[in-house]
Enzyme design. Sequence first.
Site, PDB file in Angstrom:
ATOM      1  N   CYS A  98     -47.132 -10.339 -13.210  1.00 12.45           N
ATOM      2  CA  CYS A  98     -47.810 -11.052 -14.299  1.00 12.45           C
ATOM      3  C   CYS A  98     -46.935 -10.931 -15.549  1.00 12.45           C
ATOM      4  CB  CYS A  98     -49.176 -10.443 -14.581  1.00 12.45           C
ATOM      5  SG  CYS A  98     -50.203 -10.203 -13.127  1.00 12.45           S
ATOM      6  N   HIS A 147     -45.779 -13.441 -18.613  1.00 17.37           N
ATOM      7  CA  HIS A 147     -46.635 -13.312 -19.795  1.00 17.37           C
ATOM      8  C   HIS A 147     -46.233 -12.203 -20.751  1.00 17.37           C
ATOM      9  CE1 HIS A 147     -49.102 -16.530 -18.337  1.00 17.37           C
ATOM     10  NE2 HIS A 147     -49.212 -15.930 -17.167  1.00 17.37           N
ATOM     11  N   ARG A 184     -57.778 -18.548 -12.041  1.00 19.06           N
ATOM     12  CA  ARG A 184     -56.421 -18.420 -12.551  1.00 19.06           C
ATOM     13  C   ARG A 184     -55.631 -17.383 -11.746  1.00 19.06           C
ATOM     14  NH1 ARG A 184     -52.587 -20.259 -12.825  1.00 19.06           N
ATOM     15  NH2 ARG A 184     -50.993 -20.121 -14.425  1.00 19.06           N
ATOM     16  N   CYS A 205     -52.394 -18.405  -9.544  1.00 18.81           N
ATOM     17  CA  CYS A 205     -51.140 -17.770  -9.956  1.00 18.81           C
ATOM     18  C   CYS A 205     -50.491 -17.074  -8.769  1.00 18.81           C
ATOM     19  CB  CYS A 205     -51.414 -16.704 -11.028  1.00 18.81           C
ATOM     20  SG  CYS A 205     -50.862 -17.164 -12.654  1.00 18.81           S
TER      21      CYS A 205
END
Lengths: 288, 110, 102
Positions: free
Chosen positions: A202, A206, A245, A249
Amino acid sequence: MLRKISCDVLPIFMLVAAIVLGTAPPARAADTADPKAAFTAFRAYFTSRFPKVALDDFVNGPYSMDEGLRKQWKEIEEFPPYEFAVDKGKEMFAKPFANGRTYADCFPEKGISIRQNYPYFDTKSGQVITLELALNQCRQANGEKPLDETKDDMAALTAYMAFTSRGKRFDIKIPDDPRALAAWRKGEEYFYTRRGQLNFSCASCHVQSAGQHIRTEVLAPALGIMAAMPIYRSEWSGMGTTSRRFTTCNAQVRAVPLHPQDELYRDVEYFLTYMGNGLPVSGPGARP
Amino acid sequence: MTSVPVFLCLTIVVATTAVSAAPLSGEQLAFDRGKGNCLTCHDIKGGDSPGNVGPPLAGMKARFPNRADLVAIVADETKRNPQTVMPPFRRNLILTEEEINAIVDFLYTQ
Amino acid sequence: MRLPVGLMSMLGAAALAFAAVAAPADDFKAAYAKAEAASKEAAALKTQWTTTVATLKAAKKAADAGKLDDAIALAKKAEALAQASTAQAREQESAWKDGVIR
Protein backbone atom coordinates in the site's frame (compact mmCIF):
# COMPACT_ATOMS: atom_id res chain seq x y z
CA MET A 1 33.78 -4.51 29.48
CA LEU A 2 33.02 -0.86 30.26
CA ARG A 3 34.22 -1.31 33.82
CA LYS A 4 37.69 -2.16 32.56
CA ILE A 5 37.97 1.05 30.55
CA SER A 6 39.49 3.83 32.65
CA CYS A 7 37.63 7.11 33.04
CA ASP A 8 39.80 9.11 30.68
CA VAL A 9 39.39 6.58 27.87
CA LEU A 10 35.61 6.16 28.25
CA PRO A 11 34.60 9.47 26.58
CA ILE A 12 36.78 8.60 23.56
CA PHE A 13 35.30 5.13 23.48
CA MET A 14 31.79 6.63 23.56
CA LEU A 15 32.69 9.05 20.78
CA VAL A 16 34.08 6.28 18.59
CA ALA A 17 31.04 4.14 19.34
CA ALA A 18 28.74 7.01 18.38
CA ILE A 19 30.56 7.54 15.09
CA VAL A 20 30.53 3.83 14.31
CA LEU A 21 26.85 3.50 15.19
CA GLY A 22 26.06 6.66 13.25
CA THR A 23 27.43 5.23 10.05
CA ALA A 24 25.93 1.79 10.61
CA PRO A 25 22.85 0.85 8.52
CA PRO A 26 19.68 2.36 10.06
CA ALA A 27 18.14 0.18 12.74
CA ARG A 28 14.90 -1.49 11.71
CA ALA A 29 11.69 -0.20 13.26
CA ALA A 30 11.39 -1.49 16.83
CA ASP A 31 9.63 -4.79 17.25
CA THR A 32 7.39 -3.36 19.96
CA ALA A 33 4.58 -1.29 18.43
CA ASP A 34 4.41 2.38 19.40
CA PRO A 35 1.30 3.80 17.74
CA LYS A 36 1.74 7.29 19.20
CA ALA A 37 5.28 7.64 17.86
CA ALA A 38 4.23 6.14 14.55
CA PHE A 39 1.31 8.59 14.34
CA THR A 40 3.61 11.56 14.88
CA ALA A 41 6.17 10.36 12.33
CA PHE A 42 3.46 9.54 9.76
CA ARG A 43 1.87 12.97 10.00
CA ALA A 44 5.24 14.75 9.94
CA TYR A 45 6.29 12.83 6.82
CA PHE A 46 3.30 14.06 4.83
CA THR A 47 3.14 17.61 6.13
CA SER A 48 6.83 18.19 5.48
CA ARG A 49 6.69 16.55 2.06
CA PHE A 50 3.63 18.58 1.06
CA PRO A 51 4.10 21.88 2.90
CA LYS A 52 1.56 23.72 0.72
CA VAL A 53 -1.28 21.35 1.65
CA ALA A 54 -3.36 22.44 4.65
CA LEU A 55 -3.55 19.61 7.19
CA ASP A 56 -7.32 19.17 6.88
CA ASP A 57 -7.05 19.09 3.09
CA PHE A 58 -5.25 15.73 3.11
CA VAL A 59 -8.67 14.06 3.43
CA ASN A 60 -9.37 15.10 -0.15
CA GLY A 61 -6.83 12.61 -1.46
CA PRO A 62 -5.76 13.22 -5.04
CA TYR A 63 -7.46 16.62 -5.10
CA SER A 64 -5.11 17.88 -2.42
CA MET A 65 -2.19 16.88 -4.64
CA ASP A 66 -3.16 18.27 -8.04
CA GLU A 67 -4.60 21.67 -8.96
CA GLY A 68 -6.13 20.58 -12.26
CA LEU A 69 -7.93 17.63 -10.68
CA ARG A 70 -9.10 19.86 -7.83
CA LYS A 71 -10.92 22.19 -10.26
CA GLN A 72 -12.71 19.22 -11.87
CA TRP A 73 -13.65 17.95 -8.43
CA LYS A 74 -15.14 21.26 -7.31
CA GLU A 75 -17.36 21.20 -10.39
CA ILE A 76 -18.44 17.62 -9.67
CA GLU A 77 -19.30 18.55 -6.07
CA GLU A 78 -21.99 20.94 -7.34
CA PHE A 79 -24.04 17.86 -8.24
CA PRO A 80 -22.37 15.22 -6.10
CA PRO A 81 -22.58 11.73 -7.60
CA TYR A 82 -23.01 10.21 -4.11
CA GLU A 83 -26.15 12.22 -3.37
CA PHE A 84 -28.49 9.45 -4.48
CA ALA A 85 -26.66 7.04 -2.13
CA VAL A 86 -27.08 9.38 0.85
CA ASP A 87 -30.82 9.71 0.17
CA LYS A 88 -31.22 5.97 -0.27
CA GLY A 89 -29.15 5.34 2.86
CA LYS A 90 -31.30 7.71 4.90
CA GLU A 91 -34.46 5.86 3.83
CA MET A 92 -32.92 2.45 4.53
CA PHE A 93 -31.64 3.57 7.92
CA ALA A 94 -35.10 4.71 9.02
CA LYS A 95 -37.00 1.67 7.75
CA PRO A 96 -37.70 -0.89 10.51
CA PHE A 97 -36.65 -4.53 10.15
CA ALA A 98 -39.33 -7.24 9.86
CA ASN A 99 -39.21 -7.54 13.65
CA GLY A 100 -40.00 -3.85 14.14
CA ARG A 101 -36.57 -2.77 15.43
CA THR A 102 -34.28 -0.35 13.56
CA TYR A 103 -30.59 0.30 12.94
CA ALA A 104 -30.77 3.08 15.55
CA ASP A 105 -31.32 0.42 18.23
CA CYS A 106 -27.90 -1.14 17.47
CA PHE A 107 -25.73 1.97 17.65
CA PRO A 108 -24.71 4.62 20.17
CA GLU A 109 -26.36 8.04 19.63
CA LYS A 110 -28.97 6.17 17.53
CA GLY A 111 -26.33 5.82 14.84
CA ILE A 112 -26.24 9.53 13.99
CA SER A 113 -22.93 11.35 13.82
CA ILE A 114 -20.78 8.40 14.92
CA ARG A 115 -18.73 7.65 11.76
CA GLN A 116 -15.62 9.26 13.26
CA ASN A 117 -15.41 6.51 15.91
CA TYR A 118 -15.08 3.67 13.39
CA PRO A 119 -13.41 1.27 13.18
CA TYR A 120 -13.00 0.48 16.87
CA PHE A 121 -11.40 -2.37 18.77
CA ASP A 122 -14.07 -4.41 20.56
CA THR A 123 -12.51 -5.86 23.70
CA LYS A 124 -15.51 -8.20 24.16
CA SER A 125 -15.03 -10.06 20.88
CA GLY A 126 -11.30 -9.27 20.65
CA GLN A 127 -11.46 -7.88 17.11
CA VAL A 128 -11.69 -4.71 15.05
CA ILE A 129 -15.28 -3.72 14.23
CA THR A 130 -15.74 -1.66 11.08
CA LEU A 131 -18.93 0.27 10.39
CA GLU A 132 -19.86 -2.26 7.68
CA LEU A 133 -19.32 -5.19 10.04
CA ALA A 134 -21.36 -3.46 12.74
CA LEU A 135 -24.23 -2.86 10.30
CA ASN A 136 -24.27 -6.50 9.22
CA GLN A 137 -24.07 -7.68 12.83
CA CYS A 138 -27.07 -5.44 13.52
CA ARG A 139 -28.98 -6.95 10.61
CA GLN A 140 -28.19 -10.52 11.60
CA ALA A 141 -29.10 -9.87 15.24
CA ASN A 142 -32.50 -8.75 13.94
CA GLY A 143 -33.16 -11.67 11.63
CA GLU A 144 -32.11 -9.94 8.41
CA LYS A 145 -29.67 -11.24 5.78
CA PRO A 146 -26.23 -9.57 5.70
CA LEU A 147 -25.43 -7.13 2.88
CA ASP A 148 -22.52 -7.30 0.43
CA GLU A 149 -20.00 -5.16 2.35
CA THR A 150 -18.42 -3.64 -0.74
CA LYS A 151 -21.14 -1.59 -2.47
CA ASP A 152 -24.80 -0.83 -3.23
CA ASP A 153 -27.08 -0.97 -0.16
CA MET A 154 -24.20 -1.19 2.32
CA ALA A 155 -22.45 1.76 0.70
CA ALA A 156 -25.73 3.72 0.79
CA LEU A 157 -26.07 3.13 4.55
CA THR A 158 -22.48 4.12 5.29
CA ALA A 159 -22.75 7.10 2.90
CA TYR A 160 -25.68 8.39 4.97
CA MET A 161 -23.92 7.71 8.27
CA ALA A 162 -20.73 9.42 7.05
CA PHE A 163 -22.77 12.38 5.87
CA THR A 164 -24.23 12.83 9.38
CA SER A 165 -20.64 13.04 10.67
CA ARG A 166 -19.20 15.46 8.14
CA GLY A 167 -16.61 17.71 9.72
CA LYS A 168 -16.35 15.62 12.90
CA ARG A 169 -12.76 14.68 13.69
CA PHE A 170 -11.63 11.06 13.63
CA ASP A 171 -10.93 9.74 17.11
CA ILE A 172 -9.87 6.10 16.91
CA LYS A 173 -8.77 4.65 20.22
CA ILE A 174 -6.37 1.84 20.97
CA PRO A 175 -7.59 0.47 24.32
CA ASP A 176 -5.04 -0.70 26.85
CA ASP A 177 -5.34 -4.28 25.65
CA PRO A 178 -2.51 -6.25 24.01
CA ARG A 179 -4.96 -7.57 21.42
CA ALA A 180 -5.81 -4.05 20.30
CA LEU A 181 -2.14 -3.18 19.96
CA ALA A 182 -1.62 -6.42 18.03
CA ALA A 183 -4.46 -5.51 15.65
CA TRP A 184 -2.94 -2.06 15.03
CA ARG A 185 0.45 -3.70 14.49
CA LYS A 186 -0.95 -6.28 12.05
CA GLY A 187 -2.57 -3.40 10.18
CA GLU A 188 0.76 -1.58 10.03
CA GLU A 189 2.46 -4.74 8.76
CA TYR A 190 -0.19 -5.27 6.09
CA PHE A 191 0.16 -1.67 4.93
CA TYR A 192 3.91 -1.90 4.40
CA THR A 193 4.10 -5.50 3.09
CA ARG A 194 4.72 -5.98 -0.60
CA ARG A 195 2.18 -8.25 -2.26
CA GLY A 196 0.94 -9.47 -5.61
CA GLN A 197 2.95 -10.43 -8.65
CA LEU A 198 3.60 -6.73 -9.17
CA ASN A 199 5.24 -6.51 -5.74
CA PHE A 200 3.52 -3.38 -4.41
CA SER A 201 2.68 -2.56 -0.84
CA CYS A 202 0.00 0.00 0.00
CA ALA A 203 2.93 2.26 0.90
CA SER A 204 4.50 1.87 -2.56
CA CYS A 205 1.72 4.02 -4.00
CA HIS A 206 0.30 5.96 -1.07
CA VAL A 207 3.51 6.85 0.73
CA GLN A 208 6.43 6.67 -1.69
CA SER A 209 4.50 7.78 -4.77
CA ALA A 210 1.85 10.00 -3.16
CA GLY A 211 1.03 12.97 -5.36
CA GLN A 212 2.60 11.38 -8.42
CA HIS A 213 0.53 9.85 -11.17
CA ILE A 214 0.19 6.40 -12.66
CA ARG A 215 -1.07 6.92 -16.21
CA THR A 216 -3.78 9.54 -15.60
CA GLU A 217 -4.53 8.80 -11.95
CA VAL A 218 -3.06 10.90 -9.17
CA LEU A 219 -2.07 8.84 -6.14
CA ALA A 220 -3.67 9.88 -2.86
CA PRO A 221 -1.51 10.31 0.25
CA ALA A 222 -2.08 7.70 2.97
CA LEU A 223 -2.65 10.45 5.56
CA GLY A 224 -6.42 10.73 5.91
CA ILE A 225 -7.09 8.24 3.12
CA MET A 226 -9.99 6.63 5.01
CA ALA A 227 -11.74 9.93 5.72
CA ALA A 228 -13.76 10.15 2.51
CA MET A 229 -15.18 6.62 2.64
CA PRO A 230 -17.48 5.42 1.19
CA ILE A 231 -16.74 6.91 -2.22
CA TYR A 232 -18.49 7.28 -5.55
CA ARG A 233 -15.77 6.31 -8.01
CA SER A 234 -16.23 7.27 -11.65
CA GLU A 235 -14.18 4.22 -12.54
CA TRP A 236 -16.80 2.05 -10.82
CA SER A 237 -19.77 4.14 -11.98
CA GLY A 238 -21.01 3.55 -8.45
CA MET A 239 -20.37 3.60 -4.75
CA GLY A 240 -17.80 1.53 -2.95
CA THR A 241 -16.73 1.02 0.62
CA THR A 242 -13.25 0.59 2.05
CA SER A 243 -13.63 -3.15 1.37
CA ARG A 244 -14.31 -2.50 -2.27
CA ARG A 245 -11.18 -0.41 -2.53
CA PHE A 246 -9.01 -2.99 -0.72
CA THR A 247 -10.24 -5.90 -2.84
CA THR A 248 -9.83 -4.05 -6.15
CA CYS A 249 -6.41 -2.72 -5.16
CA ASN A 250 -5.26 -6.26 -4.32
CA ALA A 251 -6.47 -7.51 -7.70
CA GLN A 252 -4.73 -4.63 -9.47
CA VAL A 253 -1.36 -5.69 -8.10
CA ARG A 254 -2.26 -9.30 -8.98
CA ALA A 255 -2.82 -10.44 -5.42
CA VAL A 256 -5.84 -12.64 -4.77
CA PRO A 257 -8.24 -10.45 -2.75
CA LEU A 258 -9.37 -11.56 0.69
CA HIS A 259 -12.95 -11.69 1.95
CA PRO A 260 -14.21 -8.07 2.15
CA GLN A 261 -14.25 -8.10 5.96
CA ASP A 262 -11.21 -10.34 6.45
CA GLU A 263 -9.44 -9.71 9.76
CA LEU A 264 -6.39 -8.35 7.89
CA TYR A 265 -8.49 -5.77 6.02
CA ARG A 266 -10.16 -4.65 9.26
CA ASP A 267 -6.76 -4.37 10.91
CA VAL A 268 -5.32 -2.21 8.13
CA GLU A 269 -8.44 -0.02 8.18
CA TYR A 270 -7.93 0.34 11.95
CA PHE A 271 -4.28 1.29 11.44
CA LEU A 272 -4.97 3.79 8.62
CA THR A 273 -7.90 5.48 10.30
CA TYR A 274 -5.94 5.84 13.56
CA MET A 275 -3.06 7.39 11.61
CA GLY A 276 -5.55 9.97 10.31
CA ASN A 277 -6.88 10.87 13.77
CA GLY A 278 -7.76 14.52 14.20
CA LEU A 279 -8.64 14.91 10.52
CA PRO A 280 -12.28 15.57 9.59
CA VAL A 281 -14.78 13.09 8.19
CA SER A 282 -15.16 14.14 4.53
CA GLY A 283 -17.29 11.21 3.39
CA PRO A 284 -19.10 10.28 1.40
CA GLY A 285 -16.60 11.27 -1.27
CA ALA A 286 -16.27 11.44 -5.06
CA ARG A 287 -13.18 10.15 -6.78
CA PRO A 288 -12.11 9.75 -10.45
CA MET B 1 -12.64 -37.19 -47.48
CA THR B 2 -10.51 -35.35 -50.02
CA SER B 3 -7.07 -34.06 -49.05
CA VAL B 4 -7.93 -30.36 -49.25
CA PRO B 5 -10.50 -30.20 -46.40
CA VAL B 6 -8.18 -32.32 -44.21
CA PHE B 7 -5.35 -29.88 -44.84
CA LEU B 8 -7.60 -26.96 -43.85
CA CYS B 9 -8.68 -28.81 -40.71
CA LEU B 10 -5.06 -29.33 -39.73
CA THR B 11 -4.12 -25.69 -40.20
CA ILE B 12 -7.09 -24.57 -38.10
CA VAL B 13 -6.15 -27.04 -35.36
CA VAL B 14 -2.56 -25.81 -35.46
CA ALA B 15 -3.65 -22.19 -35.19
CA THR B 16 -5.83 -22.78 -32.16
CA THR B 17 -3.25 -24.86 -30.34
CA ALA B 18 -0.56 -22.23 -30.79
CA VAL B 19 0.09 -20.87 -27.29
CA SER B 20 0.47 -17.28 -28.51
CA ALA B 21 -0.10 -15.33 -31.71
CA ALA B 22 2.68 -13.44 -33.48
CA PRO B 23 5.07 -12.18 -30.79
CA LEU B 24 4.61 -8.55 -29.64
CA SER B 25 7.27 -6.01 -30.57
CA GLY B 26 9.47 -4.46 -27.91
CA GLU B 27 7.39 -1.29 -28.04
CA GLN B 28 4.13 -3.21 -27.77
CA LEU B 29 5.50 -5.15 -24.79
CA ALA B 30 6.58 -1.93 -23.13
CA PHE B 31 3.19 -0.25 -23.60
CA ASP B 32 0.91 -3.27 -22.98
CA ARG B 33 -0.81 -3.10 -19.57
CA GLY B 34 -0.57 -6.87 -19.23
CA LYS B 35 3.16 -6.97 -20.03
CA GLY B 36 5.75 -4.32 -19.25
CA ASN B 37 3.13 -1.65 -18.67
CA CYS B 38 6.01 0.83 -18.52
CA LEU B 39 3.81 3.85 -19.34
CA THR B 40 2.06 3.53 -16.01
CA CYS B 41 5.14 5.04 -14.38
CA HIS B 42 7.41 6.27 -17.16
CA ASP B 43 7.17 8.87 -19.90
CA ILE B 44 8.19 7.20 -23.16
CA LYS B 45 7.96 8.88 -26.56
CA GLY B 46 4.95 7.57 -28.48
CA GLY B 47 3.06 6.54 -25.35
CA ASP B 48 -0.29 7.98 -24.23
CA SER B 49 -0.89 9.51 -20.80
CA PRO B 50 2.31 8.34 -19.16
CA GLY B 51 2.78 8.36 -15.42
CA ASN B 52 5.61 10.06 -13.58
CA VAL B 53 6.44 7.75 -10.72
CA GLY B 54 9.68 6.84 -12.46
CA PRO B 55 12.04 8.97 -14.56
CA PRO B 56 11.30 9.59 -18.25
CA LEU B 57 12.92 6.94 -20.45
CA ALA B 58 14.97 8.93 -22.94
CA GLY B 59 18.65 9.14 -23.90
CA MET B 60 19.01 5.50 -22.89
CA LYS B 61 22.18 4.78 -24.90
CA ALA B 62 24.02 7.54 -23.09
CA ARG B 63 22.59 6.64 -19.68
CA PHE B 64 23.20 2.89 -19.96
CA PRO B 65 26.26 2.23 -22.13
CA ASN B 66 26.41 -1.22 -20.52
CA ARG B 67 23.38 -3.24 -21.67
CA ALA B 68 23.64 -5.59 -18.70
CA ASP B 69 22.88 -2.66 -16.36
CA LEU B 70 19.61 -1.85 -18.09
CA VAL B 71 18.59 -5.50 -18.24
CA ALA B 72 19.30 -5.78 -14.51
CA ILE B 73 16.98 -2.86 -13.74
CA VAL B 74 14.11 -4.34 -15.72
CA ALA B 75 14.77 -7.82 -14.33
CA ASP B 76 14.93 -6.87 -10.64
CA GLU B 77 15.57 -3.28 -9.56
CA THR B 78 15.15 -4.26 -5.89
CA LYS B 79 18.67 -5.67 -6.02
CA ARG B 80 20.04 -2.17 -6.59
CA ASN B 81 17.37 -0.30 -4.59
CA PRO B 82 15.45 -2.45 -2.07
CA GLN B 83 12.82 0.28 -1.65
CA THR B 84 12.07 0.70 -5.37
CA VAL B 85 8.43 0.50 -6.48
CA MET B 86 9.47 -0.97 -9.84
CA PRO B 87 8.12 -4.51 -10.22
CA PRO B 88 10.80 -7.24 -10.49
CA PHE B 89 9.86 -8.45 -13.96
CA ARG B 90 12.13 -11.47 -14.02
CA ARG B 91 12.09 -12.52 -10.36
CA ASN B 92 8.27 -12.47 -10.24
CA LEU B 93 7.95 -14.12 -13.65
CA ILE B 94 6.03 -11.17 -15.08
CA LEU B 95 8.06 -11.20 -18.31
CA THR B 96 10.08 -13.91 -20.03
CA GLU B 97 13.76 -13.43 -20.79
CA GLU B 98 12.90 -12.84 -24.46
CA GLU B 99 10.34 -10.21 -23.52
CA ILE B 100 12.81 -8.42 -21.25
CA ASN B 101 15.38 -8.36 -24.05
CA ALA B 102 12.85 -7.11 -26.58
CA ILE B 103 11.87 -4.27 -24.26
CA VAL B 104 15.50 -3.37 -23.61
CA ASP B 105 16.11 -3.35 -27.38
CA PHE B 106 13.18 -0.96 -27.74
CA LEU B 107 14.38 1.25 -24.88
CA TYR B 108 17.72 1.67 -26.62
CA THR B 109 15.87 3.32 -29.54
CA GLN B 110 14.69 6.02 -27.08
CA MET C 1 -1.65 -70.10 -28.14
CA ARG C 2 1.01 -68.72 -30.33
CA LEU C 3 -0.09 -65.54 -32.15
CA PRO C 4 1.15 -64.84 -35.64
CA VAL C 5 4.40 -62.79 -35.55
CA GLY C 6 2.74 -60.02 -37.53
CA LEU C 7 -0.12 -59.76 -35.06
CA MET C 8 2.30 -59.85 -32.11
CA SER C 9 4.42 -57.06 -33.51
CA MET C 10 1.29 -55.05 -34.22
CA LEU C 11 0.10 -55.57 -30.65
CA GLY C 12 3.59 -54.70 -29.41
CA ALA C 13 3.62 -51.52 -31.44
CA ALA C 14 0.13 -50.69 -30.22
CA ALA C 15 1.21 -51.27 -26.61
CA LEU C 16 4.21 -49.00 -27.09
CA ALA C 17 2.06 -46.34 -28.73
CA PHE C 18 -0.43 -46.59 -25.86
CA ALA C 19 2.39 -46.23 -23.34
CA ALA C 20 3.72 -43.21 -25.23
CA VAL C 21 0.26 -41.58 -25.10
CA ALA C 22 -0.29 -42.44 -21.40
CA ALA C 23 3.02 -40.96 -20.17
CA PRO C 24 2.20 -37.28 -20.89
CA ALA C 25 -1.12 -37.71 -19.07
CA ASP C 26 0.75 -39.01 -16.03
CA ASP C 27 3.34 -36.25 -16.42
CA PHE C 28 0.54 -33.71 -16.41
CA LYS C 29 -1.11 -35.23 -13.34
CA ALA C 30 2.19 -35.06 -11.49
CA ALA C 31 2.95 -31.51 -12.60
CA TYR C 32 -0.57 -30.34 -11.78
CA ALA C 33 -0.50 -31.96 -8.34
CA LYS C 34 2.77 -30.18 -7.52
CA ALA C 35 1.40 -26.87 -8.79
CA GLU C 36 -1.82 -27.27 -6.84
CA ALA C 37 0.08 -28.04 -3.63
CA ALA C 38 2.29 -24.97 -4.06
CA SER C 39 -0.78 -22.86 -4.82
CA LYS C 40 -2.56 -24.10 -1.68
CA GLU C 41 0.48 -23.17 0.41
CA ALA C 42 0.37 -19.62 -0.98
CA ALA C 43 -3.39 -19.41 -0.41
CA ALA C 44 -2.95 -20.45 3.23
CA LEU C 45 -0.54 -17.54 3.73
CA LYS C 46 -3.16 -15.21 2.17
CA THR C 47 -0.49 -14.16 -0.35
CA GLN C 48 -1.57 -15.96 -3.49
CA TRP C 49 -1.21 -14.24 -6.85
CA THR C 50 -4.10 -13.95 -9.29
CA THR C 51 -1.76 -15.09 -12.07
CA THR C 52 -1.09 -18.37 -10.25
CA VAL C 53 -4.80 -19.14 -10.06
CA ALA C 54 -5.34 -18.20 -13.71
CA THR C 55 -2.38 -20.26 -14.92
CA LEU C 56 -3.54 -23.30 -12.95
CA LYS C 57 -6.99 -22.97 -14.51
CA ALA C 58 -5.45 -22.66 -17.97
CA ALA C 59 -3.40 -25.81 -17.36
CA LYS C 60 -6.53 -27.77 -16.49
CA LYS C 61 -8.35 -26.37 -19.50
CA ALA C 62 -5.50 -27.34 -21.84
CA ALA C 63 -5.40 -30.84 -20.39
CA ASP C 64 -9.16 -31.25 -20.80
CA ALA C 65 -8.75 -30.20 -24.43
CA GLY C 66 -6.07 -32.86 -24.91
CA LYS C 67 -3.22 -30.37 -25.32
CA LEU C 68 -0.96 -32.14 -22.85
CA ASP C 69 2.32 -30.45 -23.77
CA ASP C 70 0.78 -27.00 -23.21
CA ALA C 71 -0.93 -28.27 -20.06
CA ILE C 72 2.32 -29.52 -18.57
CA ALA C 73 4.12 -26.27 -19.41
CA LEU C 74 1.30 -24.26 -17.82
CA ALA C 75 1.24 -26.47 -14.71
CA LYS C 76 4.99 -25.95 -14.29
CA LYS C 77 4.57 -22.20 -14.73
CA ALA C 78 1.78 -22.19 -12.14
CA GLU C 79 4.02 -24.01 -9.69
CA ALA C 80 6.83 -21.51 -10.29
CA LEU C 81 4.43 -18.60 -9.73
CA ALA C 82 3.10 -20.13 -6.52
CA GLN C 83 6.64 -20.66 -5.25
CA ALA C 84 7.59 -17.09 -6.15
CA SER C 85 4.59 -15.76 -4.21
CA THR C 86 5.52 -17.81 -1.14
CA ALA C 87 9.16 -16.64 -1.41
CA GLN C 88 7.86 -13.05 -1.52
CA ALA C 89 5.72 -13.64 1.58
CA ARG C 90 8.60 -15.21 3.52
CA GLU C 91 10.99 -12.40 2.62
CA GLN C 92 8.42 -9.75 3.47
CA GLU C 93 7.86 -11.20 6.96
CA SER C 94 10.87 -9.15 8.07
CA ALA C 95 11.58 -6.92 5.07
CA TRP C 96 8.34 -4.93 5.46
CA LYS C 97 9.83 -3.05 8.38
CA ASP C 98 12.41 -1.40 6.13
CA GLY C 99 9.75 0.73 4.48
CA VAL C 100 8.07 2.03 7.64
CA ILE C 101 7.93 5.82 8.05
CA ARG C 102 10.03 6.65 11.09
